[in-house]
Design an enzyme around this catalytic site. Structure first.
Site, PDB file in Angstrom:
ATOM      1  N   ASN A  62      -3.045 -12.244  16.537  1.00  9.46           N
ATOM      2  CA  ASN A  62      -3.966 -11.116  16.687  1.00  9.46           C
ATOM      3  C   ASN A  62      -4.626 -11.244  18.069  1.00  9.46           C
ATOM      4  O   ASN A  62      -4.950 -12.365  18.469  1.00  9.46           O
ATOM      5  CB  ASN A  62      -5.033 -11.192  15.584  1.00  9.46           C
ATOM      6  CG  ASN A  62      -5.735  -9.860  15.360  1.00  9.46           C
ATOM      7  OD1 ASN A  62      -6.159  -9.210  16.314  1.00  9.46           O
ATOM      8  ND2 ASN A  62      -5.822  -9.439  14.127  1.00  9.46           N
ATOM      9  N   HIS A  78       0.814  -1.228   0.000  1.00  8.27           N
ATOM     10  CA  HIS A  78       0.000   0.000   0.000  1.00  8.27           C
ATOM     11  C   HIS A  78       0.838   1.264   0.000  1.00  8.27           C
ATOM     12  O   HIS A  78       0.352   2.325   0.369  1.00  8.27           O
ATOM     13  CB  HIS A  78      -0.958  -0.003   1.212  1.00  8.27           C
ATOM     14  CG  HIS A  78      -2.010  -1.065   1.109  1.00  8.27           C
ATOM     15  ND1 HIS A  78      -2.770  -1.474   2.183  1.00  8.27           N
ATOM     16  CD2 HIS A  78      -2.423  -1.831   0.066  1.00  8.27           C
ATOM     17  CE1 HIS A  78      -3.610  -2.433   1.788  1.00  8.27           C
ATOM     18  NE2 HIS A  78      -3.409  -2.670   0.519  1.00  8.27           N
ATOM     19  N   GLY A  94      -1.457  -9.029  12.873  1.00  8.77           N
ATOM     20  CA  GLY A  94      -1.957  -7.674  13.133  1.00  8.77           C
ATOM     21  C   GLY A  94      -2.745  -7.064  12.005  1.00  8.77           C
ATOM     22  O   GLY A  94      -2.623  -5.877  11.717  1.00  8.77           O
TER      23      GLY A  94
HETATM   24  C1  BV8 Z   1      -8.056  -2.339  -5.420  1.00  6.74           C
HETATM   25  C2  BV8 Z   1      -4.340   3.789   2.375  1.00  6.74           C
HETATM   26  C3  BV8 Z   1      -8.354  -2.890  -7.634  1.00  6.74           C
HETATM   27  C4  BV8 Z   1      -2.932   3.748   2.794  1.00  6.74           C
HETATM   28  C5  BV8 Z   1      -5.704   1.803   2.521  1.00  6.74           C
HETATM   29  C6  BV8 Z   1     -12.074  -7.421  -3.871  1.00  6.74           C
HETATM   30  C7  BV8 Z   1     -10.950  -7.429  -4.707  1.00  6.74           C
HETATM   31  C8  BV8 Z   1     -10.279  -6.255  -4.969  1.00  6.74           C
HETATM   32  C9  BV8 Z   1     -10.705  -5.040  -4.394  1.00  6.74           C
HETATM   33  C10 BV8 Z   1     -11.808  -5.031  -3.568  1.00  6.74           C
HETATM   34  C11 BV8 Z   1     -12.494  -6.218  -3.304  1.00  6.74           C
HETATM   35  N1  BV8 Z   1     -13.532  -5.909  -2.483  1.00  6.74           N
HETATM   36  C12 BV8 Z   1     -13.506  -4.583  -2.205  1.00  6.74           C
HETATM   37  C13 BV8 Z   1     -12.486  -4.021  -2.863  1.00  6.74           C
HETATM   38  C14 BV8 Z   1     -12.143  -2.603  -2.815  1.00  6.74           C
HETATM   39  C15 BV8 Z   1     -11.206  -2.237  -1.671  1.00  6.74           C
HETATM   40  C16 BV8 Z   1     -11.469  -2.985  -0.397  1.00  6.74           C
HETATM   41  O1  BV8 Z   1     -10.829  -3.987  -0.117  1.00  6.74           O
HETATM   42  N2  BV8 Z   1     -12.385  -2.504   0.402  1.00  6.74           N
HETATM   43  C17 BV8 Z   1     -12.677  -3.160   1.673  1.00  6.74           C
HETATM   44  C18 BV8 Z   1     -12.629  -2.147   2.806  1.00  6.74           C
HETATM   45  C19 BV8 Z   1     -14.010  -3.831   1.536  1.00  6.74           C
HETATM   46  N3  BV8 Z   1      -9.830  -2.450  -2.094  1.00  6.74           N
HETATM   47  C20 BV8 Z   1      -9.218  -1.493  -2.791  1.00  6.74           C
HETATM   48  O2  BV8 Z   1      -9.768  -0.472  -3.166  1.00  6.74           O
HETATM   49  C21 BV8 Z   1      -7.747  -1.733  -3.148  1.00  6.74           C
HETATM   50  N4  BV8 Z   1      -7.557  -1.491  -4.528  1.00  6.74           N
HETATM   51  O3  BV8 Z   1      -8.591  -3.351  -5.120  1.00  6.74           O
HETATM   52  O4  BV8 Z   1      -7.895  -1.937  -6.692  1.00  6.74           O
HETATM   53  C22 BV8 Z   1      -8.886  -2.161  -8.759  1.00  6.74           C
HETATM   54  C23 BV8 Z   1      -8.604  -0.820  -8.909  1.00  6.74           C
HETATM   55  C24 BV8 Z   1      -9.102  -0.176 -10.008  1.00  6.74           C
HETATM   56  C25 BV8 Z   1      -9.870  -0.881 -10.900  1.00  6.74           C
HETATM   57  C26 BV8 Z   1     -10.156  -2.221 -10.705  1.00  6.74           C
HETATM   58  C27 BV8 Z   1      -9.662  -2.861  -9.625  1.00  6.74           C
HETATM   59  C28 BV8 Z   1      -6.849  -0.760  -2.406  1.00  6.74           C
HETATM   60  C29 BV8 Z   1      -6.779  -1.097  -0.961  1.00  6.74           C
HETATM   61  C30 BV8 Z   1      -5.794  -0.150  -0.238  1.00  6.74           C
HETATM   62  C31 BV8 Z   1      -6.609   0.854   0.484  1.00  6.74           C
HETATM   63  N5  BV8 Z   1      -5.726   1.752   1.233  1.00  6.74           N
HETATM   64  N6  BV8 Z   1      -5.083   2.797   3.165  1.00  6.74           N
HETATM   65  C32 BV8 Z   1      -2.867   4.324   4.185  1.00  6.74           C
HETATM   66  O5  BV8 Z   1      -3.241   5.498   4.364  1.00  6.74           O
HETATM   67  O6  BV8 Z   1      -2.406   3.599   5.080  1.00  6.74           O
HETATM   68  S1  BV8 Z   1      -6.519   0.607   3.422  1.00  6.74           S
HETATM   69  C33 BV8 Z   1      -5.987   0.509   5.036  1.00  6.74           C
HETATM   70  O7  BV8 Z   1      -6.458  -0.781   5.486  1.00  6.74           O
HETATM   71  C34 BV8 Z   1      -4.489   0.493   5.245  1.00  6.74           C
HETATM   72  O8  BV8 Z   1      -3.747   0.454   4.050  1.00  6.74           O
HETATM   73  C35 BV8 Z   1      -4.264  -0.809   5.996  1.00  6.74           C
HETATM   74  O9  BV8 Z   1      -3.034  -1.285   5.700  1.00  6.74           O
HETATM   75  C36 BV8 Z   1      -5.364  -1.653   5.461  1.00  6.74           C
HETATM   76  C37 BV8 Z   1      -5.689  -2.894   6.249  1.00  6.74           C
HETATM   77  O10 BV8 Z   1      -5.963  -2.524   7.601  1.00  6.74           O
HETATM   78  P1  BV8 Z   1      -5.158  -3.325   8.752  1.00  6.74           P
HETATM   79  O11 BV8 Z   1      -3.703  -3.124   8.517  1.00  6.74           O
HETATM   80  O12 BV8 Z   1      -5.656  -4.703   8.822  1.00  6.74           O
HETATM   81  O13 BV8 Z   1      -5.541  -2.492  10.042  1.00  6.74           O
HETATM   82  P2  BV8 Z   1      -6.883  -2.604  10.913  1.00  6.74           P
HETATM   83  O14 BV8 Z   1      -6.916  -1.415  11.809  1.00  6.74           O
HETATM   84  O15 BV8 Z   1      -8.032  -2.886  10.004  1.00  6.74           O
HETATM   85  O16 BV8 Z   1      -6.666  -3.926  11.796  1.00  6.74           O
HETATM   86  C38 BV8 Z   1      -5.633  -3.972  12.763  1.00  6.74           C
HETATM   87  C39 BV8 Z   1      -5.633  -5.375  13.343  1.00  6.74           C
HETATM   88  O17 BV8 Z   1      -4.555  -5.477  14.261  1.00  6.74           O
HETATM   89  C40 BV8 Z   1      -6.900  -5.719  14.129  1.00  6.74           C
HETATM   90  O18 BV8 Z   1      -7.343  -7.003  13.752  1.00  6.74           O
HETATM   91  C41 BV8 Z   1      -6.441  -5.700  15.592  1.00  6.74           C
HETATM   92  O19 BV8 Z   1      -7.133  -6.679  16.360  1.00  6.74           O
HETATM   93  C42 BV8 Z   1      -4.993  -6.098  15.437  1.00  6.74           C
HETATM   94  N7  BV8 Z   1      -4.100  -5.641  16.511  1.00  6.74           N
HETATM   95  C43 BV8 Z   1      -4.215  -4.528  17.269  1.00  6.74           C
HETATM   96  N8  BV8 Z   1      -3.140  -4.456  18.126  1.00  6.74           N
HETATM   97  C44 BV8 Z   1      -2.360  -5.543  17.866  1.00  6.74           C
HETATM   98  C45 BV8 Z   1      -2.959  -6.295  16.836  1.00  6.74           C
HETATM   99  N9  BV8 Z   1      -2.423  -7.437  16.362  1.00  6.74           N
HETATM  100  C46 BV8 Z   1      -1.267  -7.861  16.913  1.00  6.74           C
HETATM  101  N10 BV8 Z   1      -0.622  -7.189  17.898  1.00  6.74           N
HETATM  102  C47 BV8 Z   1      -1.139  -6.043  18.389  1.00  6.74           C
HETATM  103  N11 BV8 Z   1      -0.481  -5.373  19.380  1.00  6.74           N
END
Ligand code: BV8
Length: 253
Positions: free
Chosen positions: A215, A120, A189
């Site tokens: 996690n 990303h 994570g």
């Molecule tokens: C795309 C910007 C294709 C950067 C981010 C199916 C296939 C393809 C695409 C899709 C699909 N379905 C939907 C889509 C569209 C979309 C998507 O996935 N939407 C989701 C929300 C439904 N995907 C996209 O748009 C992607 N692009 O597919 O393009 C395309 C394009 C054009 C034409 C045709 C096709 C792009 C995705 C990237 C989005 N950008 N952010 C930034 O600013 O950082 S997303 C954002 O979420 C971040 O990048 C982050 O990395 C990502 C994932 O989040 P996590 O890292 O998992 O963080 P989160 O807070 O969610 O969870 C933290 C976890 O840690 C928790 O579980 C918690 O319990 C745990 N935790 C907490 N403390 C600890 C811990 N674990 C261990 N130790 C600890 N101490």
């Protein structure tokens, strides 16, 4: 810290040759970087589409820049934690070790990991949306909409992948190759909800990898993994490292 690892996992730690660590915001949480979707999540207050999409940026570049500058300020003050460091140390335990990260905070590289695929992007990089000129540090003037390119006057944006944008092809293809050849795949994570990145753990499992999730809480992936280590990455990864060293020493002694 001794954890009740299964015999199967211990056996995999003994023989694993090609290891992949797939990481999300949770591995940086113990460094002090807020996650996206947790209770302290930065998306609790704002909708992701407003902050992490081209539409959101074009509608309000100043707001998006404010959000990224806020995150840059936090990231600039933190250090890699024990979880990042354990992954670095694993490079001398396993013959091949690759990090595939969704994080843009550069903490794996700062910790010393040598093979890092950034799916990303990276918050330390920026580029002009018109001519593509790249910029490291940019000044964001309070009253300006966004920093502008010194060559063409276009808007400068952070070099991160927003919703609806393709992942960098070279990083994605290399990450898929590493996943398909892994015999041990850690999902660490991540809430495993953002695609296509979130498809990698099951791609690895289907290709024959032993799939481990670390996690503090279950995710949509948990029911499909071979080993769910419930807890903080900064506690569990050093324990995994210790057991891997021990079982491989015993086995190769
Ligand atoms: C795309 C910007 C294709 C950067 C981010 C199916 C296939 C393809 C695409 C899709 C699909 N379905 C939907 C889509 C569209 C979309 C998507 O996935 N939407 C989701 C929300 C439904 N995907 C996209 O748009 C992607 N692009 O597919 O393009 C395309 C394009 C054009 C034409 C045709 C096709 C792009 C995705 C990237 C989005 N950008 N952010 C930034 O600013 O950082 S997303 C954002 O979420 C971040 O990048 C982050 O990395 C990502 C994932 O989040 P996590 O890292 O998992 O963080 P989160 O807070 O969610 O969870 C933290 C976890 O840690 C928790 O579980 C918690 O319990 C745990 N935790 C907490 N403390 C600890 C811990 N674990 C261990 N130790 C600890 N101490």
């Amino acid at each position: 810290m001794t954890l009740p690892f299964s015999d199967r996992f211990r056996s995999v730690l003994t023989s694993a040759q090609r290891v992949v660590a797939f990481t999300g915001a949770g591995i940086s949480a113990e460094s002090g970087v807020p996650t996206f979707r947790g209770d302290d999540g930065i998306w609790k207050k704002m909708r992701p589409e407003e902050l992490a999409s081209m539409n959101g940026f074009m509608k309000n570049p100043a707001l998006v820049w404010e959000w990224y500058q806020y995150r840059r300020t936090i990231i600039g003050k933190v250090q890699p934690n024990a979880g990042h460091r354990a992954l670095v140390a694993m490079e001398s335990v396993f013959p091949s070790m690759a990090i595939i990260t969704q994080n843009v905070d550069n903490l794996h590289r700062r910790a010393g990991s040598t093979l890092v695929y950034e799916l990303h992007g990276n918050i330390e990089r920026n580029y002009c949306i018109t001519c593509g000129a790249t910029y490291r540090d940019v000044e964001v003037h309070p009253r300006s909409r966004s920093p502008v390119c010194s060559s063409c006057g276009g808007l400068i944006r952070p070099d991160v992948v927003w919703f609806g944008e393709m992942l960098p092809e070279d990083q994605w293809e290399a990450a898929v190759r590493a996943t398909e050849s892994a015999d041990l795949f850690f999902s660490i994570g991540t809430s495993a909800v953002v695609y296509p990145a979130a498809s990698l753990p099951l791609v690895g499992k289907r290709a024959g990898a032993f799939l481990v999730e670390i996690n503090p809480e279950p995710t949509p992936l948990t029911d499909s993994v071979d080993e769910f280590l419930q807890g903080l990455a900064g506690m569990i990864l050093p324990a995994v490292l210790e057991v891997a060293r021990q079982v491989r020493r015993e086995n190769f002694a």
